[in-house]
Motif scaffolding. Sequence first.
Motif, PDB file in Angstrom:
ATOM      1  N   ILE A  42       3.695   2.452  22.307  1.00 52.65           N
ATOM      2  CA  ILE A  42       3.437   3.765  21.728  1.00 52.65           C
ATOM      3  C   ILE A  42       3.927   3.753  20.287  1.00 52.65           C
ATOM      4  O   ILE A  42       5.063   3.352  20.026  1.00 52.65           O
ATOM      5  N   THR A  43       3.089   4.188  19.365  1.00 51.90           N
ATOM      6  CA  THR A  43       3.491   4.289  17.960  1.00 51.90           C
ATOM      7  C   THR A  43       3.375   5.765  17.562  1.00 51.90           C
ATOM      8  O   THR A  43       2.370   6.180  16.993  1.00 51.90           O
ATOM      9  N   PRO A  44       4.385   6.562  17.861  1.00 48.33           N
ATOM     10  CA  PRO A  44       4.263   8.029  17.803  1.00 48.33           C
ATOM     11  C   PRO A  44       3.781   8.585  16.468  1.00 48.33           C
ATOM     12  O   PRO A  44       2.830   9.373  16.423  1.00 48.33           O
ATOM     13  N   GLU A  45       4.428   8.187  15.391  1.00 48.85           N
ATOM     14  CA  GLU A  45       4.075   8.762  14.098  1.00 48.85           C
ATOM     15  C   GLU A  45       2.681   8.318  13.666  1.00 48.85           C
ATOM     16  O   GLU A  45       1.906   9.103  13.107  1.00 48.85           O
ATOM     17  N   SER A  46       2.360   7.072  13.947  1.00 48.37           N
ATOM     18  CA  SER A  46       1.041   6.547  13.608  1.00 48.37           C
ATOM     19  C   SER A  46      -0.051   7.287  14.355  1.00 48.37           C
ATOM     20  O   SER A  46      -1.068   7.687  13.774  1.00 48.37           O
ATOM     21  N   GLU A  47       0.126   7.461  15.641  1.00 56.28           N
ATOM     22  CA  GLU A  47      -0.911   8.081  16.455  1.00 56.28           C
ATOM     23  C   GLU A  47      -1.123   9.542  16.100  1.00 56.28           C
ATOM     24  O   GLU A  47      -2.249  10.057  16.196  1.00 56.28           O
ATOM     25  N   PHE A  60       0.808  -1.227   0.000  1.00 57.00           N
ATOM     26  CA  PHE A  60       0.000   0.000   0.000  1.00 57.00           C
ATOM     27  C   PHE A  60       0.844   1.282   0.000  1.00 57.00           C
ATOM     28  O   PHE A  60       0.278   2.378  -0.015  1.00 57.00           O
ATOM     29  N   ARG A  61       2.152   1.144   0.017  1.00 58.18           N
ATOM     30  CA  ARG A  61       3.013   2.306   0.247  1.00 58.18           C
ATOM     31  C   ARG A  61       2.683   3.484  -0.676  1.00 58.18           C
ATOM     32  O   ARG A  61       2.581   3.337  -1.883  1.00 58.18           O
ATOM     33  N   THR A  62       2.517   4.652  -0.064  1.00 60.49           N
ATOM     34  CA  THR A  62       2.208   5.990  -0.617  1.00 60.49           C
ATOM     35  C   THR A  62       0.745   6.171  -0.993  1.00 60.49           C
ATOM     36  O   THR A  62       0.341   7.284  -1.335  1.00 60.49           O
ATOM     37  N   LEU A  63      -0.088   5.115  -0.908  1.00 55.90           N
ATOM     38  CA  LEU A  63      -1.494   5.289  -1.246  1.00 55.90           C
ATOM     39  C   LEU A  63      -2.254   6.079  -0.186  1.00 55.90           C
ATOM     40  O   LEU A  63      -3.289   6.682  -0.482  1.00 55.90           O
ATOM     41  N   ALA A  64      -1.778   6.058   1.037  1.00 59.90           N
ATOM     42  CA  ALA A  64      -2.564   6.582   2.164  1.00 59.90           C
ATOM     43  C   ALA A  64      -1.831   7.688   2.912  1.00 59.90           C
ATOM     44  O   ALA A  64      -1.884   7.759   4.142  1.00 59.90           O
ATOM     45  N   SER A  65      -1.191   8.574   2.172  1.00 57.51           N
ATOM     46  CA  SER A  65      -0.357   9.594   2.817  1.00 57.51           C
ATOM     47  C   SER A  65      -1.154  10.581   3.652  1.00 57.51           C
ATOM     48  O   SER A  65      -0.611  11.192   4.577  1.00 57.51           O
ATOM     49  N   ASN A  66      -2.442  10.774   3.355  1.00 58.13           N
ATOM     50  CA  ASN A  66      -3.265  11.728   4.094  1.00 58.13           C
ATOM     51  C   ASN A  66      -4.456  11.068   4.782  1.00 58.13           C
ATOM     52  O   ASN A  66      -5.411  11.737   5.142  1.00 58.13           O
ATOM     53  N   THR A  67      -4.401   9.770   4.979  1.00 59.97           N
ATOM     54  CA  THR A  67      -5.563   9.058   5.498  1.00 59.97           C
ATOM     55  C   THR A  67      -5.782   9.296   6.989  1.00 59.97           C
ATOM     56  O   THR A  67      -4.849   9.636   7.724  1.00 59.97           O
ATOM     57  N   THR A  68      -7.024   9.138   7.438  1.00 61.89           N
ATOM     58  CA  THR A  68      -7.359   9.145   8.854  1.00 61.89           C
ATOM     59  C   THR A  68      -7.540   7.706   9.317  1.00 61.89           C
ATOM     60  O   THR A  68      -7.600   6.775   8.506  1.00 61.89           O
ATOM     61  N   THR A  94       1.532   0.940  11.012  1.00 57.88           N
ATOM     62  CA  THR A  94       1.326   0.746   9.576  1.00 57.88           C
ATOM     63  C   THR A  94       2.457   1.418   8.799  1.00 57.88           C
ATOM     64  O   THR A  94       2.354   2.577   8.416  1.00 57.88           O
ATOM     65  N   HIS A  95       3.503   0.665   8.564  1.00 56.09           N
ATOM     66  CA  HIS A  95       4.721   1.235   7.984  1.00 56.09           C
ATOM     67  C   HIS A  95       4.530   1.745   6.564  1.00 56.09           C
ATOM     68  O   HIS A  95       5.376   2.468   6.049  1.00 56.09           O
ATOM     69  N   PHE A  96       3.405   1.412   5.939  1.00 55.58           N
ATOM     70  CA  PHE A  96       3.203   1.871   4.561  1.00 55.58           C
ATOM     71  C   PHE A  96       2.754   3.328   4.500  1.00 55.58           C
ATOM     72  O   PHE A  96       2.743   3.931   3.430  1.00 55.58           O
ATOM     73  N   THR A  97       2.355   3.896   5.635  1.00 52.61           N
ATOM     74  CA  THR A  97       1.846   5.262   5.626  1.00 52.61           C
ATOM     75  C   THR A  97       2.881   6.309   6.034  1.00 52.61           C
ATOM     76  O   THR A  97       2.636   7.505   5.876  1.00 52.61           O
ATOM     77  N   PHE A  98       4.011   5.884   6.580  1.00 49.64           N
ATOM     78  CA  PHE A  98       5.014   6.846   7.055  1.00 49.64           C
ATOM     79  C   PHE A  98       6.344   6.127   7.274  1.00 49.64           C
ATOM     80  O   PHE A  98       6.568   5.078   6.699  1.00 49.64           O
ATOM     81  N   SER A  99       7.197   6.665   8.112  1.00 45.16           N
ATOM     82  CA  SER A  99       8.534   6.092   8.329  1.00 45.16           C
ATOM     83  C   SER A  99       8.428   4.645   8.799  1.00 45.16           C
ATOM     84  O   SER A  99       7.609   4.319   9.657  1.00 45.16           O
ATOM     85  N   GLY A 100       9.292   3.804   8.274  1.00 45.23           N
ATOM     86  CA  GLY A 100       9.281   2.393   8.635  1.00 45.23           C
ATOM     87  C   GLY A 100      10.406   2.004   9.565  1.00 45.23           C
ATOM     88  O   GLY A 100      10.665   0.816   9.739  1.00 45.23           O
ATOM     89  N   ASP A 101      11.082   2.991  10.175  1.00 46.61           N
ATOM     90  CA  ASP A 101      12.198   2.661  11.060  1.00 46.61           C
ATOM     91  C   ASP A 101      11.895   3.123  12.476  1.00 46.61           C
ATOM     92  O   ASP A 101      11.275   4.170  12.692  1.00 46.61           O
TER      93      ASP A 101
END
Length: 506
Positions: A298-303, A98-106, A326-333
Amino acid sequence: MYPPSLSLIATASLAFTLGQAKSTLFWGATIIAFDQETEALRVIRNGSLLVTDDRIAAVNTDPSPGNVPEDTELVDVSEQIITPGFVDTHRHGWQTAFRTLASNTTLAEYIGRYGEFAAAASFTAEDVYLGQLIGLYEDISAGVTTLLDHAHHTWSNETAYAGLNASAESGVRVFWAYTFHNITTLNYTVSDQIPNFREIAESKILDDSPTELGIAYDSWGPNPGAETEAIAGLIKEYNVSVMTTHCLGGPWGFDNFPSHIQKFGVLEGAAPIVFSHSSDMPPMEAQLARSTGHRISITPESEMHYGQGRKTAYYAGDIASLGIDTHFTFSGDLLTQARMWMQQVRGLFYQQTLDGWEVPSKNPVSVYQAFMLATRDGGLALRRPDLGVIRPGAKADIVVWDAKSSLSMLGWVDPVAAVILHANAGDVLHVLVDGKWKKRDGKVLADEYPEQRAAFLESARRIQRIFRETEYPVLEGEWSSGYPFASPRIYDTEPGEGNGYGQQFL
């Protein structure tokens, strides 16, 4: 016998292991070790680290190779930094395509479009296998050596095995948590999943792999599913390595609080429980988790990305660990998550002082704390004190950072600060999991990667085409919890009319 000074080792066990197994000696590095007596980090400069089989045999203050068995591999890591591998306590690995498909998703849109129930019909077992495997290669490359996978790709026997097989073959230490959920669109419900789980648990499929079996379940309460008692029974019967659950609360629902799980006799059991997110977990629930030895992830970027909230996480750092989600929506590290969480807490706690018209006199969060959250605290969340640390007897899951050549770390003095504040995933030079090389000289070691990469790209293009042609869910009225939808204020980057929100380029 090597080493000449035994500052941190148990000599009896060292002598036994050296005589019977192949060893690897890393010498000349700065090592971020862990001292069991003080339960604190210890920095050893110009030291050496001996790996024998799947364990760390010695951590030594002397860089000299000394007298080692003839079959010992000597690895010069002079001027580099050695850390334990990162421990990611919450991720859904299968979603890589899914990578880059959901860059602005809620979050509401994610659940209705990309989550386990919405996506099941579009993925074959091969799609799941490839997405999971490539996602795990990304973990290795970024220095993640242990991962708790909330494996909600269990839509059929075939997709369950696909994700499990990819996890085992990746070489990452995966705590693969089989998800029980009713996939009614495919007529594959918990009653079908229980025999599939039993078959996996009673097989020998994981015997030669660092992957371990866990359970994920999201219907503990406040209105538990009809199958909850059976799930609790499986956790006890098979003594699974971990149980994990999404725990949000607030307007989201998905409570799954410790008191809900306690009603089924699981909270005081042997299996560690990881409460993912815990965004709105009440204080008494956090105390119940604390008193029974369980932790949150805690999943900081996800939350932040999904708007999940995080009231609890600010005040439950003593039972926290870090995940990616969900590493496909943002940083995976995980390094990014540690850094982002540290700075976010700093900002909040600073603001609380400033709101009282006072000037902060101390930084609220240290890089030391961020490092521990990304390493040892993840191991403790899994009740594995031998993970996320460098000490004799710990698992040989180690990362060597290219602190010698990296421009981002050039001039470093404090190795903890160098990693947490200045390094990036591209600085990961070597990775070992269970004492086995998984990345060397900046390259992930996977013999079939060219073929796997090509197959994944073909799979991803097919899946992405399906979802580009799928209508977005309309988020109006009320969410499933009964709370109404409402649009947040939109950030404005343009003068005059409009706000510059733009579009996605899909």
